[in-house]
Each structure stands twice: as structure tokens, then as C-alpha cells.
Design an enzyme around this catalytic site. Structure first.
Site, short mmCIF file in Angstrom:
data_model
loop_
_atom_site.label_atom_id
_atom_site.label_comp_id
_atom_site.label_asym_id
_atom_site.label_seq_id
_atom_site.Cartn_x
_atom_site.Cartn_y
_atom_site.Cartn_z
N LYS A 151 -1.99 2.21 -9.13
CA LYS A 151 -1.26 1.08 -8.55
C LYS A 151 -0.69 1.53 -7.22
CE LYS A 151 -0.11 -3.10 -9.96
NZ LYS A 151 -0.84 -3.84 -11.01
N1 GLU Z 1 -3.24 -6.41 -9.94
C1 GLU Z 1 -4.07 -6.84 -11.01
C2 GLU Z 1 -3.60 -6.25 -12.32
O1 GLU Z 1 -2.45 -5.89 -12.47
C3 GLU Z 1 -5.55 -6.62 -10.74
C4 GLU Z 1 -5.97 -5.20 -10.52
C5 GLU Z 1 -7.42 -5.05 -10.09
O2 GLU Z 1 -8.14 -6.02 -10.04
O3 GLU Z 1 -7.78 -3.91 -9.80
O4 GLU Z 1 -4.31 -6.18 -13.29
#
Ligand code: GLU
Length: 409
Positions: free
Chosen positions: A102
Site C-alpha cells: 500500500k
Molecule cells: N485500493 C484497492 C484495495 O484496497 C485496490 C488495490 C488494487 O487494485 O491493487 O483493494
């Protein structure tokens, strides 16, 4: 407990049940790599300003690190760590070949012009450039980032590596994004709601649904569930919300949001605060905004029979315990909102294949994956006679621990 303490508690519990080695457990709780960066940009007024950013790579045993990039004034390393860890379990639960990561920048996007946001994003891309790539770490949108943000990252990265669409997902369709990615998280939440209603004997047709958050996740959840026959009785965004037991006028809400970026001014029913929406009278509650909104303070007052976590980490550990005692079923974030990263995976595959899939193919594959994951989590929970959340963590941890052991340390 905050989000990081909460996720680590679930990991620890699952590791104990699975009788994992103590050192391996610690390894699975700790990010592989944590990068904190300073991002200087020149503001439109000519002044220099420095922002703090993070990219935290939690685990890549099952494939490249994967996870969104969040722009929010409250972004901290602890929050990003928690969200990175959740991505590891999420990708394992839906069984896609990724790990978890993240990123985030401490910034209020409303205070920046579009050009300033572009400069910030490009500079951030430069500083994380050495640790991202289609086979290393693939960012995606999260809170307050979007297709445009991903387009800038793709362009900036491609300047030093040649055209590389697979370095990010959630791009505009015209730039190698996938059909269906924008609606994927919400559609996945709706599939999980449907499966949970079936499992727990709740009639989805006419079920009253309250949704906190009307952004990328909440708005598509609302549309998909309405199309499945549910009645959306409350929605909200940062400006506040509306509750209407006759059913929210989603068409008007979407029009208002498209025109003003907010649902403020929505007709019908009564106004409701974001906090009160969580305890409003409904059958299904879907928190689809930020973390830690359901706590020991309001969990007793929740009226829903089913909670489906569209947001990441919306319930604290204490709240989750209260829901269990009260017999309120919870579809956990790592399963409920995994539709987004699932279609991110489809986008990455299409980029690597240099071949496009049609929307119907994307949505069919998404539905199959979500239903399979729901069934797998349900079976794990049944085997251990526990909640869907514990079942999900058991499944995720088992898969990641297995890959880690097979690859060797
Ligand atoms: N931000 C989204 C999540 O928390 C998508 C992450 C992604 O597609 O890599 O799952």
C-alpha cells in the site's frame, strides 16, 4: 485497537490455529520493506512545499506486491502498514498471483490544483521508481486517487523504462485500463452481499441497505445492489447523508455527484450524519469509506443483521467481537472488497498479453472469482466453526505461509 493492531490480532489468531512457527508468524506480520519519502513540489504560487509519502511492501511470496495508493491528510505509516497487510491476505483469499502493498501521501487533495497534483504524483513516482514495476510492485487507485493519477504514474515510469502499462492498474480504458475496473469493487461487494444473504437466510429482494460512502466503492455497490433487487435506504459522503425508507433516488444522487462532486442537496427522506447512518434502521450495512468507523462505542447500536465491509478495516477488533456476540454476520473487507484488486489482476494480465477483454468477460470472471472465494471462506469458517473473518484469515494465511515455505527463506 487501531487498524494495524486489529489486523495483526487477526493474523496472530489465525497463525495460532494453523500452528505456524513463531518466527514465521512474526515474518508474516511485518512488512518486507517500508519506504518513507519526502516529496518536494513547487506550488502554483512559486513556494516550495514538502509532502510525506509511503510505499509499504508487506509480502510478495505469492507474486509481485500489489495495492493502492491513498491521498489523505491522515495517512500514517501505521495505517499504510495495516492496509498493506490486508492486501496480502486479500490477494491470497481471491487466489490471484500477487502479494500485498500500500502507498499513501499525506495530502488534502482539495487544497491542490490539478497541476500541483500532477507534479506531486510524478515526483512520488520518481522516488518509488526503483521499487515498483510490473513484476515487482504494481500500485492502483485507493482513497482520493483515480484513473488520472494512474495515467500520470504510468507515463512517468514509462519515461525511464519504455511504455509500461502493466506498472499500474486502474488506468483509463483508453490507456490500457480494463473494462469494468471502475465498478469492480462495488460489484464485488454486491456479489458478496448476495452470497451472504443466501447463506444467512436474508431475502435480498427488498432488503434495506445503508451505505456509508458514495465514492468509487459505495456508488457502484448501490447501483449493483439496486439492480439485484435490494432497496438502498441510506447513503452518505463527506458532506453528510440522506436516509429514506422509501428508497434513495440513486439517479439523482449520481447526477448530483457528477455535477458537484457531492450528494448534497439530495431530495426525499431526512438528512443523516455519517455517524448516525451506521446505526440507522436497515437489514444490511455497508461501510464503504474509511477505517475504524465501527467501534465499541457504536457497535451495540448497529441495527443491521449483516455487515459487508466495502471499506478496508472499517471495524475495530472490539466492534467485531460485539458483532459476533450479537449474532450480526460480517463479510470481512479482505473478501468483500476484493473485486477491485481482482479486476486489477485482469487488467495486468491484459496489459501483459497486449490483448483486451470485453466487459462481459471481465464481469463473468469477476463473479466466478468472488463466488469461489466466498465459498472457500465459508467452508474454512464452517470447518473451524468460526466467523467469516476468521475463516478468511485462516485461508489467506495458509496460502501465504505455504508459498513462503515452498520458496524458502
Ligand atoms: N485500493 C484497492 C484495495 O484496497 C485496490 C488495490 C488494487 O487494485 O491493487 O483493494
Amino acid at each position: 485497537m487501531n487498524a494495524l493492531e486489529t489486523v495483526n490480532r487477526y493474523v496472530l489468531e489465525a497463525a495460532k490455529t494453523l500452528k505456524l512457527d513463531e518466527a514465521l508468524t512474526r515474518f508474516l506480520m511485518t512488512p518486507d520493506r517500508q519506504l518513507r519519502v519526502e516529496i518536494p513540489i513547487i506550488r502554483d504560487n512559486g513556494k516550495l512545499e514538502v509532502f510525506i509519502g509511503y510505499r509499504i511492501q508487506h509480502n510478495d511470496a505469492r507474486g509481485p506486491f500489489k495495492g493502492g495508493l491513498r491521498y489523505h491528510p491522515d495517512v500514517t505509516d501505521s495505517e499504510v502498514c495495516a492496509l498493506a497487510s490486508l492486501m496480502t491476505w486479500k490477494t491470497a483469499i481471491v487466489d490471484i498471483p500477487f502479494g500485498g502493498a500500500k502507498g499513501g501521501i499525506q495530502v488534502d487533495t482539495k487544497q491542490l490544483s490539478l497541476l500541483e497534483l500532477e507534479r506531486l504524483t510524478r515526483r512520488f513516482t520518481d522516488v518509488i521508481n526503483p521499487i515498483i514495476g510490473p513484476n515487482i510492485d504494481i500500485p492502483a487507485p485507493d482513497v482520493a486517487t483515480n484513473e488520472q493519477t494512474m495515467a500520470w504514474i504510468m507515463d512517468q515510469y514509462s519515461r525511464s523504462h519504455g511504455y509500461t502499462p502493466a506498472v499500474v492498474t486502474g488506468k483509463p480504458v483508453s490507456l490500457g485500463g480494463s473494462e469494468g475496473r471502475g465498478a469492480a469493487t462495488g460489484l464485488g461487494v454486491a456479489f458478496c452481499t448476495r452470497e451472504a444473504c443466501r447463506t444467512f437466510g436474508i431475502e435480498l429482494k427488498g432488503a434495506r441497505v445503508a451505505i456509508q460512502g458514495f465514492g468509487k466503492v459505495g456508488s457502484h455497490t448501490a447501483i449493483s445492489l439496486r439492480d439485484m433487487g435490494a432497496k438502498i435506504v441510506a447513503i452518505s459522503d463527506v458532506s453528510g447523508g440522506r436516509v429514506n425508507q422509501q428508497g434513495i433516488d440513486l439517479k439523482e444522487a449520481l447526477e448530483l455527484q457528477a455535477a458537484n462532486g457531492s450528494i448534497q442537496g439530495l431530495h426525499g427522506g431526512d438528512s443523516v450524519s455519517n455517524a448516525d447512518l451506521l446505526t440507522t434502521d436497515c437489514d444490511v450495512l455497508i461501510p464503504a469509506a474509511l477505517e475504524d468507523v465501527l467501534t465499541e462505542k457504536n457497535a451495540h447500536a448497529v441495527k443491521a443483521k449483516l455487515i459487508v465491509e466495502g471499506a478496508n478495516a472499517p471495524s475495530t477488533f472490539e466492534a467485531d467481537e460485539i458483532f459476533e456476540k450479537r449474532g450480526i454476520h460480517v463479510v470481512p473487507d479482505v473478501l468483500a472488497n476484493a473485486g477491485g484488486v481482482t479486476v486489477s489482476y485482469f487488467e495486468w494480465v491484459q496489459n501483459l498479453q497486449q490483448f483486451r477483454w470485453e466487459l462481459s468477460e471481465v464481469n463473468e470472471r469477476l463473479e466466478r472469482r468472488m463466488v469461489q472465494a466466498f465459498e472457500a471462506v465459508k467452508a474454512k469458517a464452517a470447518l473451524h466453526q468460526t466467523t467469516l473473518r476468521r475463516g478468511a484469515f485462516l485461508l489467506g494465511l495458509e496460502r501465504v505461509a505455504d508459498a513462503t515455505k515452498l520458496r524458502g527463506f
